[in-house]
Design a protein around this motif. Sequence first.
Motif, PDB file in Angstrom:
ATOM      1  N   GLY A 253     -38.100 -22.953  12.217  1.00  0.00           N
ATOM      2  CA  GLY A 253     -38.661 -23.774  13.296  1.00  0.00           C
ATOM      3  C   GLY A 253     -37.570 -24.438  14.120  1.00  0.00           C
ATOM      4  N   PHE A 254     -37.961 -24.964  15.249  1.00  0.00           N
ATOM      5  CA  PHE A 254     -36.996 -25.624  16.132  1.00  0.00           C
ATOM      6  C   PHE A 254     -37.171 -27.146  16.058  1.00  0.00           C
ATOM      7  CE2 PHE A 254     -37.801 -21.663  18.951  1.00  0.00           C
ATOM      8  CZ  PHE A 254     -37.061 -20.901  18.076  1.00  0.00           C
ATOM      9  N   ILE A 255     -36.163 -27.868  16.548  1.00  0.00           N
ATOM     10  CA  ILE A 255     -36.234 -29.333  16.593  1.00  0.00           C
ATOM     11  C   ILE A 255     -35.420 -29.794  17.791  1.00  0.00           C
ATOM     12  CG2 ILE A 255     -34.179 -29.768  15.145  1.00  0.00           C
ATOM     13  CD1 ILE A 255     -35.911 -31.958  13.728  1.00  0.00           C
ATOM     14  N   ARG A 256     -35.748 -30.978  18.320  1.00  0.00           N
ATOM     15  CA  ARG A 256     -34.982 -31.430  19.492  1.00  0.00           C
ATOM     16  C   ARG A 256     -33.525 -31.629  19.089  1.00  0.00           C
ATOM     17  NH1 ARG A 256     -38.606 -36.316  20.765  1.00  0.00           N
ATOM     18  NH2 ARG A 256     -39.708 -35.686  18.907  1.00  0.00           N
ATOM     19  N   ASN A 257     -32.637 -31.432  20.039  1.00  0.00           N
ATOM     20  CA  ASN A 257     -31.190 -31.511  19.779  1.00  0.00           C
ATOM     21  C   ASN A 257     -30.754 -30.641  18.613  1.00  0.00           C
ATOM     22  OD1 ASN A 257     -31.250 -33.515  21.755  1.00  0.00           O
ATOM     23  ND2 ASN A 257     -31.546 -35.112  20.220  1.00  0.00           N
ATOM     24  N   LEU A 258     -31.360 -29.460  18.535  1.00  0.00           N
ATOM     25  CA  LEU A 258     -30.947 -28.519  17.496  1.00  0.00           C
ATOM     26  C   LEU A 258     -29.473 -28.218  17.712  1.00  0.00           C
ATOM     27  CD1 LEU A 258     -32.328 -26.752  15.239  1.00  0.00           C
ATOM     28  CD2 LEU A 258     -32.309 -24.906  16.880  1.00  0.00           C
ATOM     29  N   PRO A 259     -28.655 -28.464  16.687  1.00  0.00           N
ATOM     30  CA  PRO A 259     -27.222 -28.269  16.897  1.00  0.00           C
ATOM     31  C   PRO A 259     -26.925 -26.826  17.330  1.00  0.00           C
ATOM     32  CG  PRO A 259     -27.684 -29.173  14.723  1.00  0.00           C
ATOM     33  CD  PRO A 259     -28.995 -28.865  15.332  1.00  0.00           C
ATOM     34  N   THR A 260     -26.075 -26.678  18.326  1.00  0.00           N
ATOM     35  CA  THR A 260     -25.778 -25.319  18.810  1.00  0.00           C
ATOM     36  C   THR A 260     -25.135 -24.481  17.707  1.00  0.00           C
ATOM     37  OG1 THR A 260     -23.849 -26.330  19.803  1.00  0.00           O
ATOM     38  CG2 THR A 260     -25.573 -25.622  21.308  1.00  0.00           C
ATOM     39  N   GLU A 261     -24.408 -25.162  16.797  1.00  0.00           N
ATOM     40  CA  GLU A 261     -23.813 -24.439  15.662  1.00  0.00           C
ATOM     41  C   GLU A 261     -24.907 -23.692  14.894  1.00  0.00           C
ATOM     42  OE1 GLU A 261     -23.224 -27.597  16.196  1.00  0.00           O
ATOM     43  OE2 GLU A 261     -21.058 -27.847  16.305  1.00  0.00           O
ATOM     44  N   LEU A 262     -26.068 -24.361  14.795  1.00  0.00           N
ATOM     45  CA  LEU A 262     -27.138 -23.766  14.009  1.00  0.00           C
ATOM     46  C   LEU A 262     -27.802 -22.616  14.733  1.00  0.00           C
ATOM     47  CD1 LEU A 262     -29.128 -26.425  12.044  1.00  0.00           C
ATOM     48  CD2 LEU A 262     -27.909 -24.432  11.253  1.00  0.00           C
ATOM     49  N   ILE A 263     -27.996 -22.776  16.035  1.00  0.00           N
ATOM     50  CA  ILE A 263     -28.604 -21.673  16.799  1.00  0.00           C
ATOM     51  C   ILE A 263     -27.691 -20.456  16.664  1.00  0.00           C
ATOM     52  CG2 ILE A 263     -29.473 -20.889  19.026  1.00  0.00           C
ATOM     53  CD1 ILE A 263     -29.989 -23.717  19.804  1.00  0.00           C
ATOM     54  N   LYS A 264     -26.404 -20.713  16.780  1.00  0.00           N
ATOM     55  CA  LYS A 264     -25.419 -19.646  16.672  1.00  0.00           C
ATOM     56  C   LYS A 264     -25.472 -19.024  15.263  1.00  0.00           C
ATOM     57  CE  LYS A 264     -21.036 -20.363  16.872  1.00  0.00           C
ATOM     58  NZ  LYS A 264     -20.003 -21.358  17.037  1.00  0.00           N
ATOM     59  N   ALA A 265     -25.505 -19.903  14.264  1.00  0.00           N
ATOM     60  CA  ALA A 265     -25.487 -19.424  12.887  1.00  0.00           C
ATOM     61  C   ALA A 265     -26.719 -18.589  12.573  1.00  0.00           C
ATOM     62  CB  ALA A 265     -25.391 -20.589  11.918  1.00  0.00           C
ATOM     63  N   PHE A 266     -27.842 -18.964  13.176  1.00  0.00           N
ATOM     64  CA  PHE A 266     -29.093 -18.276  12.856  1.00  0.00           C
ATOM     65  C   PHE A 266     -29.444 -17.183  13.865  1.00  0.00           C
ATOM     66  CE2 PHE A 266     -29.230 -21.390   9.689  1.00  0.00           C
ATOM     67  CZ  PHE A 266     -30.101 -20.926   8.721  1.00  0.00           C
ATOM     68  N   GLN A 267     -28.460 -16.802  14.677  1.00  0.00           N
ATOM     69  CA  GLN A 267     -28.686 -15.753  15.681  1.00  0.00           C
ATOM     70  C   GLN A 267     -29.363 -14.523  15.086  1.00  0.00           C
ATOM     71  OE1 GLN A 267     -28.270 -15.124  18.865  1.00  0.00           O
ATOM     72  NE2 GLN A 267     -27.066 -16.802  19.681  1.00  0.00           N
ATOM     73  N   SER A 268     -28.832 -14.060  13.951  1.00  0.00           N
ATOM     74  CA  SER A 268     -29.376 -12.796  13.443  1.00  0.00           C
ATOM     75  C   SER A 268     -30.784 -12.999  12.892  1.00  0.00           C
ATOM     76  CB  SER A 268     -28.448 -12.176  12.411  1.00  0.00           C
ATOM     77  OG  SER A 268     -28.240 -13.068  11.363  1.00  0.00           O
ATOM     78  N   THR A 269     -31.029 -14.159  12.260  1.00  0.00           N
ATOM     79  CA  THR A 269     -32.382 -14.446  11.791  1.00  0.00           C
ATOM     80  C   THR A 269     -33.318 -14.541  12.986  1.00  0.00           C
ATOM     81  OG1 THR A 269     -31.363 -15.774  10.078  1.00  0.00           O
ATOM     82  CG2 THR A 269     -33.721 -16.025  10.366  1.00  0.00           C
ATOM     83  N   LEU A 270     -32.823 -15.171  14.038  1.00  0.00           N
ATOM     84  CA  LEU A 270     -33.668 -15.398  15.203  1.00  0.00           C
ATOM     85  C   LEU A 270     -33.780 -14.156  16.094  1.00  0.00           C
ATOM     86  CD1 LEU A 270     -32.571 -19.033  16.013  1.00  0.00           C
ATOM     87  CD2 LEU A 270     -34.806 -18.299  15.236  1.00  0.00           C
ATOM     88  N   GLU A 271     -33.083 -13.085  15.674  1.00  0.00           N
ATOM     89  CA  GLU A 271     -33.181 -11.868  16.479  1.00  0.00           C
ATOM     90  C   GLU A 271     -34.595 -11.301  16.445  1.00  0.00           C
ATOM     91  OE1 GLU A 271     -30.612  -8.120  16.253  1.00  0.00           O
ATOM     92  OE2 GLU A 271     -29.395  -9.715  17.128  1.00  0.00           O
ATOM     93  N   THR A 272     -35.322 -11.569  15.372  1.00  0.00           N
ATOM     94  CA  THR A 272     -36.718 -11.112  15.317  1.00  0.00           C
ATOM     95  C   THR A 272     -37.482 -11.706  16.500  1.00  0.00           C
ATOM     96  OG1 THR A 272     -37.129 -12.927  13.806  1.00  0.00           O
ATOM     97  CG2 THR A 272     -36.989 -10.750  12.837  1.00  0.00           C
ATOM     98  N   VAL A 273     -37.044 -12.891  16.949  1.00  0.00           N
ATOM     99  CA  VAL A 273     -37.681 -13.532  18.103  1.00  0.00           C
ATOM    100  C   VAL A 273     -37.312 -12.774  19.382  1.00  0.00           C
ATOM    101  CG1 VAL A 273     -37.757 -15.646  19.483  1.00  0.00           C
ATOM    102  CG2 VAL A 273     -37.689 -15.800  16.988  1.00  0.00           C
ATOM    103  N   ARG A 274     -36.025 -12.474  19.516  1.00  0.00           N
ATOM    104  CA  ARG A 274     -35.565 -11.825  20.743  1.00  0.00           C
ATOM    105  C   ARG A 274     -36.119 -10.405  20.888  1.00  0.00           C
ATOM    106  NH1 ARG A 274     -29.743 -13.109  21.077  1.00  0.00           N
ATOM    107  NH2 ARG A 274     -29.814 -11.791  19.248  1.00  0.00           N
ATOM    108  N   ASP A 275     -36.410  -9.753  19.754  1.00  0.00           N
ATOM    109  CA  ASP A 275     -36.880  -8.373  19.809  1.00  0.00           C
ATOM    110  C   ASP A 275     -38.398  -8.260  19.927  1.00  0.00           C
ATOM    111  OD1 ASP A 275     -34.345  -7.475  19.551  1.00  0.00           O
ATOM    112  OD2 ASP A 275     -34.436  -7.193  17.385  1.00  0.00           O
ATOM    113  N   ALA A 276     -39.081  -9.391  19.983  1.00  0.00           N
ATOM    114  CA  ALA A 276     -40.548  -9.343  19.936  1.00  0.00           C
ATOM    115  C   ALA A 276     -41.156  -8.862  21.259  1.00  0.00           C
ATOM    116  CB  ALA A 276     -41.084 -10.729  19.590  1.00  0.00           C
ATOM    117  N   ASP A 277     -42.344  -8.230  21.150  1.00  0.00           N
ATOM    118  CA  ASP A 277     -43.101  -7.851  22.350  1.00  0.00           C
ATOM    119  C   ASP A 277     -43.980  -9.020  22.787  1.00  0.00           C
ATOM    120  OD1 ASP A 277     -42.429  -4.945  22.461  1.00  0.00           O
ATOM    121  OD2 ASP A 277     -43.288  -5.004  20.457  1.00  0.00           O
TER     122      ASP A 277
END
Length: 421
Positions: A253-277
């Motif tokens: 899940g997301f939260i306000r002021n999500l540290p950019t380090e974390l978005i970066k770290a979870f890029q591959s996990t979050l790729e399921t989001v980017r690949d979605a239809d």
Amino acid sequence: MFSGWHRALLLSLQLPEDADAQVQDSLEELHLLVESLGCEVGDRIVQTRPQIHPATFFGKGKLGFIKDTLHRLDADAVVVDRTLSPKQQQNLEQQLKCLVLDRTQVILEIFARNARSRAAQLQIQLAQSEYLFPRLVGMWQHLDRERGGIGLSRGMGEKQIGKDRHYLQRRIAKLRTELSRLERERVTQKKRRAHCLRVSLVGYTNAGKSTVMNALTNSDLLVEDRLFATLDSTTRLLEAGSRPKVLLSDTVGFIRNLPTELIKAFQSTLETVRDADLLLHVVDANDDFEAHLQTTRQVLEVLGANCIPVQLVFNKTDQADPMRLGMLKRLYPEAVFVSALNGGVATLQERIQTFFKQRMKTVTIRLDYQHSQRLSDIYEWSRVDHIDYREEGILMTLTSLPGYLNRLRHHLAPNFTELPA
Ligand SMILES: Nc1nc2c(ncn2[C@@H]2O[C@H](COP(=O)(O)OP(=O)(O)OP(=O)(O)O)[C@@H](O)[C@H]2O)c(=O)[nH]1
Ligand SMILES: [Mg+2]
């Protein structure tokens, strides 16, 4: 891991551009975050300032007040509801003589404790190590060698800092290597799923994404009334019989002021989001929905997923009062309203089906008998509405998303002879 702290003061700074409610809501959330780490919250202190003090974050007078409050409440830590620079953190530690943390470190620690899969654990350890690296000079910080977290230890010398730096550097390199190995495995898995339609759940933490996932797929994923219960992405078949198959993924899940380090770290996990239809954006109908909507949209933008079609889903309608629901329905006429806890997701199920149905295209093709081994590809990538074995070849009527039909065309060319409708 943080050790030796039992009561913390929450500190925030209100700049001229910050609204009162914004500062208070964020502090409220920080309160939950700190408590979920097992620490009590003593008090909250907000300073109004025209700008952040570059050296000590807060003004001199306020620091004296914070120090007195620490003694009065017998608190042993302060948590600042923003990101501190390494220098500010070090100066605050020297002046306040207690553990000083910022919002990012608290979130990183919660992630570290909740990570289950190997990939999530590695990602979070890497993010923690990278965050810690420039902060190693603080006299109160000490590396927890097992997990890359931080704890409390007085009187750390320069020599120890040098050793820890060296250790961290090696650790970061090792984590990166292991993560790239896992990444290769993930790419293989992704190829296997290429012929499926993908739906992904997104939204603020604790909105009920995993509960929606369970209701839609009859699964039993971890659901908890706390922030960041889910850190791994899980994928399940949404509709067993449909072709192409539809997969649903749940993720962090997301939260306000999500540290950019974390978005970066979870890029591959979050790729399921980017690949979605299609994205299902789940919002708790009872929460501060505007701020939560905005946060999720911002993170989607950072991820490069802001062009994917979104279905808004207001959840927990069983708890919302009718006036509020009425207002939300007027404001968001395109949204679906569900109560996932009670399995009330039928309208959402229909909406997903309609979404794909409306976008599907139907074509009729002729396939030579000598290429009939390609039939399995066709069945994977599309729904076969009609098949007729003629003398001149196999005539088939196929339905799928235009992009998937294009891929089939590409895959089977020059045997994909499209016939006029
Ligand atoms: N009353 C009510 N509670 C719900 C509903 N859906 C989920 N919840 C509760 O909300 C809490 C969070 O649910 P989760 O499904 O874990 O939320 P999430 O969005 O996956 O949360 P994270 O993984 O932590 O980001 C749990 O206590 C659920 O039981 C609902 O429709 N009604
Ligand atoms: Mg979850």
